[in-house]
Motif scaffolding. Structure first.
Motif, PDB file in Angstrom:
ATOM      1  N   LEU A 145      13.336  52.425  48.031  1.00 60.41           N
ATOM      2  CA  LEU A 145      13.347  51.121  48.702  1.00 60.41           C
ATOM      3  C   LEU A 145      12.089  50.379  48.293  1.00 60.41           C
ATOM      4  N   ALA A 146      12.262  49.167  47.787  1.00 66.20           N
ATOM      5  CA  ALA A 146      11.134  48.420  47.243  1.00 66.20           C
ATOM      6  C   ALA A 146      11.209  46.950  47.638  1.00 66.20           C
ATOM      7  N   GLY A 152      12.832  37.794  41.605  1.00 62.40           N
ATOM      8  CA  GLY A 152      13.901  38.779  41.506  1.00 62.40           C
ATOM      9  C   GLY A 152      13.468  40.162  41.064  1.00 62.40           C
ATOM     10  N   THR A 153      12.209  40.326  40.673  1.00 60.39           N
ATOM     11  CA  THR A 153      11.754  41.626  40.193  1.00 60.39           C
ATOM     12  C   THR A 153      11.312  42.510  41.358  1.00 60.39           C
ATOM     13  N   GLY A 184      14.420  52.020  37.831  1.00 55.45           N
ATOM     14  CA  GLY A 184      15.700  51.711  37.208  1.00 55.45           C
ATOM     15  C   GLY A 184      16.586  52.924  37.001  1.00 55.45           C
ATOM     16  N   SER A 185      15.997  54.112  37.002  1.00 51.29           N
ATOM     17  CA  SER A 185      16.783  55.329  36.779  1.00 51.29           C
ATOM     18  C   SER A 185      17.378  55.887  38.065  1.00 51.29           C
ATOM     19  N   LEU A 186      16.962  55.349  39.204  1.00 52.66           N
ATOM     20  CA  LEU A 186      17.411  55.871  40.498  1.00 52.66           C
ATOM     21  C   LEU A 186      18.605  55.077  41.019  1.00 52.66           C
ATOM     22  N   GLU A 187      19.429  55.768  41.796  1.00 46.34           N
ATOM     23  CA  GLU A 187      20.633  55.129  42.342  1.00 46.34           C
ATOM     24  C   GLU A 187      21.015  55.827  43.652  1.00 46.34           C
ATOM     25  N   PRO A 188      21.212  55.053  44.714  1.00 43.93           N
ATOM     26  CA  PRO A 188      21.023  53.600  44.810  1.00 43.93           C
ATOM     27  C   PRO A 188      19.587  53.232  45.173  1.00 43.93           C
ATOM     28  N   THR A 191      16.479  46.931  47.531  1.00 40.67           N
ATOM     29  CA  THR A 191      15.349  46.014  47.388  1.00 40.67           C
ATOM     30  C   THR A 191      15.391  45.001  48.529  1.00 40.67           C
ATOM     31  N   VAL A 192      14.214  44.728  49.071  1.00 50.42           N
ATOM     32  CA  VAL A 192      14.089  43.858  50.232  1.00 50.42           C
ATOM     33  C   VAL A 192      13.314  42.612  49.820  1.00 50.42           C
TER      34      VAL A 192
END
Length: 226
Positions: A145-146, A152-153, A184-188, A191-192
């Motif tokens: 969670l970021a 948008g980044t 980018g390698s993690l799922e899901p 983003t807040v």
């Protein structure tokens, strides 16, 4: 420092401070950015204090060398911290993230740099609360969670990572990979957006890092809260 109201439903989070950098843009070859002074405390001390306040756990400081550990330990002699050694298989910040993942038993890590002088305990707590609320609403917790900036980044070094998810992708990333590649390698990944924060929370300030002495001098220490 204000005591946090703790709930049994809160995610179990350890704060990780990445302090293994070479400080190449900060000064001469012997400069260690982590122990530069800012508002009467070292940068490292400020970040450690913020994470201890926000998570109720002793933070972990990730370092690359024995000399860095000695310098950081001296600067933090009056604080309760643990140290982790960077993973030698990686360059840059990911070495500290993976090294810390090996050293802690908490299911969640909040990873940030030692060079974030305005890191806010209230912002970190908001992200932890957001993670808790997300978990309450879903059977599947996110891998990370970021904060998402207005352009948008996502911000990978002011973010929560599920420790098991980090461990699973370690062997998929090249040694030169950076924090954005990890995210980018993690799922899901959740983003807040910055503008989703409650009014008054200094999210952009909290995510700001300094690379040079000029940037540090331009930053304004927050008002004392102790």
């Amino acid at each position: 420092m204000h005591a946090r109201q703790h709930s049994a439903a809160d995610p179990d989070v350890t704060g990780v401070v990445l302090a293994g950098g070479r400080s190449s843009r900060f000064g001469d070859a012997d400069a260690n950015k982590a122990v530069a002074s800012f508002g009467g405390r070292t940068l490292l001390g400020r970040v450690v204090d913020a994470l201890a306040d926000a998570t109720d756990r002793s933070p972990v400081v990730a370092v690359r060398t024995a000399a860095q550990r000695e310098t950081c330990a001296a600067a933090l002699s009056d604080r309760c911290v643990a140290f982790a050694r960077d993973d030698a298989g990686f360059d840059g910040p990911l070495a500290g993230v993976f090294g810390a993942a090996d050293a802690v038993d908490a299911p969640w890590l909040f990873c940030c740099g030692c060079d974030m002088p305005l890191l806010s305990p209230a912002v970190v707590r908001w992200l932890v609360d957001t993670l808790r609320d997300r978990g309450d609403a879903s059977d599947a917790p996110p891998a990370a969670l970021a904060v998402r900036h207005p352009d948008g980044t996502p911000e990978p070094l002011h973010a929560l990572y599920r420790t098991s998810a980090v461990e699973r992708v370690r062997n998929r990333l090249p040694s030169s990979a950076g924090p954005r590649a990890l995210l980018g390698s993690l799922e899901p990944v959740v983003t807040v957006p910055v503008d989703a924060a409650p009014a008054g929370l200094p999210v952009e300030e909290s995510t700001t890092n300094v690379n040079t002495r000029a940037e540090l001098a331009a930053a304004s220490p927050p008002p004392a809260t102790r």
